[in-house]
Design a protein around this motif. Structure first.
Motif, PDB file in Angstrom:
ATOM      1  N   PHE A 197      38.847  38.395  -8.621  1.00 44.32           N
ATOM      2  CA  PHE A 197      38.828  36.963  -8.961  1.00 44.32           C
ATOM      3  C   PHE A 197      37.425  36.394  -8.809  1.00 44.32           C
ATOM      4  O   PHE A 197      36.945  35.647  -9.676  1.00 44.32           O
ATOM      5  N   SER A 198      36.760  36.733  -7.712  1.00 45.66           N
ATOM      6  CA  SER A 198      35.414  36.228  -7.468  1.00 45.66           C
ATOM      7  C   SER A 198      34.446  36.704  -8.547  1.00 45.66           C
ATOM      8  O   SER A 198      33.635  35.928  -9.066  1.00 45.66           O
TER       9      SER A 198
ATOM     10  N   SER B  34      43.261  29.388   0.911  1.00 48.51           N
ATOM     11  CA  SER B  34      44.010  28.643  -0.105  1.00 48.51           C
ATOM     12  C   SER B  34      43.217  27.448  -0.616  1.00 48.51           C
ATOM     13  O   SER B  34      43.217  27.144  -1.816  1.00 48.51           O
ATOM     14  N   GLN B  35      42.521  26.751   0.272  1.00 47.95           N
ATOM     15  CA  GLN B  35      41.709  25.607  -0.152  1.00 47.95           C
ATOM     16  C   GLN B  35      40.591  26.056  -1.086  1.00 47.95           C
ATOM     17  O   GLN B  35      40.336  25.431  -2.124  1.00 47.95           O
ATOM     18  N   ALA B  36      39.915  27.136  -0.711  1.00 49.53           N
ATOM     19  CA  ALA B  36      38.817  27.635  -1.543  1.00 49.53           C
ATOM     20  C   ALA B  36      39.335  28.107  -2.895  1.00 49.53           C
ATOM     21  O   ALA B  36      38.698  27.879  -3.932  1.00 49.53           O
ATOM     22  N   LEU B  37      40.493  28.759  -2.908  1.00 44.63           N
ATOM     23  CA  LEU B  37      41.056  29.261  -4.159  1.00 44.63           C
ATOM     24  C   LEU B  37      41.395  28.115  -5.104  1.00 44.63           C
ATOM     25  O   LEU B  37      41.070  28.167  -6.302  1.00 44.63           O
ATOM     26  N   VAL B  38      42.026  27.073  -4.590  1.00 42.99           N
ATOM     27  CA  VAL B  38      42.398  25.929  -5.429  1.00 42.99           C
ATOM     28  C   VAL B  38      41.155  25.234  -5.974  1.00 42.99           C
ATOM     29  O   VAL B  38      41.084  24.902  -7.167  1.00 42.99           O
ATOM     30  N   ARG B  39      40.161  25.015  -5.126  1.00 45.21           N
ATOM     31  CA  ARG B  39      38.948  24.325  -5.572  1.00 45.21           C
ATOM     32  C   ARG B  39      38.163  25.173  -6.580  1.00 45.21           C
ATOM     33  O   ARG B  39      37.611  24.648  -7.544  1.00 45.21           O
ATOM     34  N   ALA B  40      38.101  26.478  -6.347  1.00 45.63           N
ATOM     35  CA  ALA B  40      37.401  27.356  -7.285  1.00 45.63           C
ATOM     36  C   ALA B  40      38.104  27.366  -8.634  1.00 45.63           C
ATOM     37  O   ALA B  40      37.462  27.301  -9.688  1.00 45.63           O
ATOM     38  N   LEU B  41      39.430  27.448  -8.614  1.00 43.13           N
ATOM     39  CA  LEU B  41      40.194  27.416  -9.869  1.00 43.13           C
ATOM     40  C   LEU B  41      39.969  26.111 -10.613  1.00 43.13           C
ATOM     41  O   LEU B  41      39.791  26.110 -11.844  1.00 43.13           O
ATOM     42  N   ALA B  42      39.981  25.004  -9.883  1.00 40.68           N
ATOM     43  CA  ALA B  42      39.774  23.699 -10.519  1.00 40.68           C
ATOM     44  C   ALA B  42      38.385  23.611 -11.142  1.00 40.68           C
ATOM     45  O   ALA B  42      38.225  23.143 -12.274  1.00 40.68           O
ATOM     46  N   PHE B  43      37.380  24.067 -10.410  1.00 40.67           N
ATOM     47  CA  PHE B  43      36.010  24.031 -10.941  1.00 40.67           C
ATOM     48  C   PHE B  43      35.886  24.884 -12.197  1.00 40.67           C
ATOM     49  O   PHE B  43      35.313  24.448 -13.207  1.00 40.67           O
TER      50      PHE B  43
ATOM     51  N   ALA C 259      34.413  43.421 -16.285  1.00 41.63           N
ATOM     52  CA  ALA C 259      34.321  43.060 -14.873  1.00 41.63           C
ATOM     53  C   ALA C 259      35.336  43.842 -14.043  1.00 41.63           C
ATOM     54  O   ALA C 259      35.032  44.273 -12.922  1.00 41.63           O
ATOM     55  N   LEU C 260      36.546  44.040 -14.583  1.00 40.80           N
ATOM     56  CA  LEU C 260      37.569  44.812 -13.880  1.00 40.80           C
ATOM     57  C   LEU C 260      37.086  46.237 -13.631  1.00 40.80           C
ATOM     58  O   LEU C 260      37.253  46.776 -12.516  1.00 40.80           O
ATOM     59  N   ILE C 261      36.488  46.851 -14.625  1.00 41.69           N
ATOM     60  CA  ILE C 261      35.988  48.220 -14.456  1.00 41.69           C
ATOM     61  C   ILE C 261      34.891  48.267 -13.394  1.00 41.69           C
ATOM     62  O   ILE C 261      34.843  49.185 -12.562  1.00 41.69           O
TER      63      ILE C 261
ATOM     64  N   MET D  30      30.766  23.775  -3.554  1.00 43.12           N
ATOM     65  CA  MET D  30      29.906  24.491  -4.483  1.00 43.12           C
ATOM     66  C   MET D  30      30.542  25.813  -4.902  1.00 43.12           C
ATOM     67  O   MET D  30      31.145  26.512  -4.065  1.00 43.12           O
ATOM     68  N   PRO D  31      30.442  26.167  -6.184  1.00 40.64           N
ATOM     69  CA  PRO D  31      31.190  27.311  -6.705  1.00 40.64           C
ATOM     70  C   PRO D  31      30.867  28.628  -6.032  1.00 40.64           C
ATOM     71  O   PRO D  31      31.771  29.430  -5.755  1.00 40.64           O
ATOM     72  N   GLY D  32      29.597  28.890  -5.754  1.00 42.86           N
ATOM     73  CA  GLY D  32      29.243  30.154  -5.127  1.00 42.86           C
ATOM     74  C   GLY D  32      29.864  30.298  -3.751  1.00 42.86           C
ATOM     75  O   GLY D  32      30.387  31.362  -3.397  1.00 42.86           O
ATOM     76  N   SER D  33      29.825  29.229  -2.971  1.00 43.86           N
ATOM     77  CA  SER D  33      30.415  29.259  -1.629  1.00 43.86           C
ATOM     78  C   SER D  33      31.930  29.427  -1.696  1.00 43.86           C
ATOM     79  O   SER D  33      32.522  30.177  -0.915  1.00 43.86           O
ATOM     80  N   LEU D  34      32.559  28.726  -2.635  1.00 44.90           N
ATOM     81  CA  LEU D  34      34.010  28.832  -2.776  1.00 44.90           C
ATOM     82  C   LEU D  34      34.429  30.251  -3.161  1.00 44.90           C
ATOM     83  O   LEU D  34      35.377  30.805  -2.600  1.00 44.90           O
ATOM     84  N   LEU D  35      33.719  30.840  -4.105  1.00 47.63           N
ATOM     85  CA  LEU D  35      34.049  32.202  -4.525  1.00 47.63           C
ATOM     86  C   LEU D  35      33.772  33.202  -3.403  1.00 47.63           C
ATOM     87  O   LEU D  35      34.456  34.223  -3.290  1.00 47.63           O
ATOM     88  N   GLY D  36      32.777  32.919  -2.563  1.00 56.26           N
ATOM     89  CA  GLY D  36      32.502  33.781  -1.421  1.00 56.26           C
ATOM     90  C   GLY D  36      33.643  33.778  -0.416  1.00 56.26           C
ATOM     91  O   GLY D  36      34.004  34.824   0.140  1.00 56.26           O
ATOM     92  N   VAL D  37      34.223  32.596  -0.177  1.00 54.20           N
ATOM     93  CA  VAL D  37      35.362  32.499   0.742  1.00 54.20           C
ATOM     94  C   VAL D  37      36.567  33.242   0.172  1.00 54.20           C
ATOM     95  O   VAL D  37      37.281  33.950   0.888  1.00 54.20           O
ATOM     96  N   VAL D  38      36.792  33.103  -1.137  1.00 51.63           N
ATOM     97  CA  VAL D  38      37.909  33.807  -1.772  1.00 51.63           C
ATOM     98  C   VAL D  38      37.717  35.313  -1.671  1.00 51.63           C
ATOM     99  O   VAL D  38      38.648  36.063  -1.342  1.00 51.63           O
TER     100      VAL D  38
END
Length: 267
Positions: A167-168, A239-248, A120-122, A215-223
């Protein structure tokens, strides 16, 4: 390290590696090209029919707008790769052989995950190079001033955007790996993952807008966008989206890891 190298041997097969990188280049080129070539279009040149003007693109952050807008499709490529590489071990019956050589299941899982994260990094690096090169190449056609793109703030924004998109992308890939572990079928994992992220989330968020905040897709989109996407005024903060995405992702990973550890590989 042996687990990583074994998984990487599969990931670097020309049919998979070159095909995936070709898809990454194509997706990024399409989004960046539309961003610049449709700059005067009344139907918009960005997501949700929004218009991103020359003035916005001429800012230091304008260099990375196309790159960050590509994050969703890059994530889908990662989801497909992670899901297929995980679930096909069950389809081909190779998981038993792997566990004979490495009976520590969580260690095996982490080695595979690390190898796919490097993949994914590449892909994100390839996307970033494609995006920046095309932005400079098309700036003249779109009559966008590029002097701010070569400043220190532009370089800082590029590094931050790269981290957010990475990250996304890995987040999407993690969802794919979780689905692969739970469903054990490449076709089911990919179809359900893509269908949920592209169709179900959109329908649910339209019917009930607060659901997008969970929802995960929306959270990752914000990040990936580094905050509220352009044209969206009521999205979560970065920051809110990042925390929620990490938790999920953490909860989903722990649940699937526990299932992988306890469940019979043949069932």
């Amino acid at each position: 390290m042996r687990i990583f190298l074994a998984e990487w041997r599969k990931l670097r097969r020309p049919t998979l590696f070159l095909g995936s990188m070709g898809a990454v280049v194509g997706v990024t080129a399409l989004i960046v090209s539309l961003l610049f070539l449709l700059i005067d279009s009344e139907t918009g040149n960005a997501e949700r029919g929004m218009r991103i003007t020359r003035e916005v693109l001429a800012l230091p952050s304008g260099l990375t707008i196309g790159f960050s807008n590509s994050a969703g499709l890059l994530g889908l490529v990662a989801l497909c790769v992670f899901a297929a590489q995980t679930a096909q071990e069950y389809t081909y019956g190779t998981l038993r052989n792997l566990l004979v050589r490495e009976p520590r299941r969580i260690r095996l899982l982490l080695g595979k995950y690390l190898a796919m994260s490097v993949f994914a990094l590449i892909s994100v690096i390839v996307s970033a190079i494609t995006s920046v090169a095309l932005a400079f190449a098309l700036s003249g056609t779109a009559k966008v001033t590029t002097s701010a793109w070569q400043s220190a703030p532009a370089r800082t924004d590029l590094i931050e955007t790269f981290g957010n998109v990475l990250f996304s992308t890995i987040g999407y890939g993690t969802i794919g790996m979780v689905l692969g572990l739970l469903l054990r079928s490449p076709i089911s994992s990919i179809s359900i993952g893509v269908g949920w992220l592209l169709v179900v989330e959109s329908i649910v968020s339209i019917a009930w807008s607060p659901s997008a905040d969970w929802m995960p897709g929306s959270l990752l989109g914000v990040v990936a966008a580094g905050g509220s996407p352009i044209g969206v005024s009521e999205a979560l903060s970065y920051s809110q989206a990042l925390v929620r995405a990490l938790a999920f992702l953490l909860v989903a990973s722990l649940a699937s890891g526990l299932a992988f550890r306890r469940r019979d590989v043949a069932s």
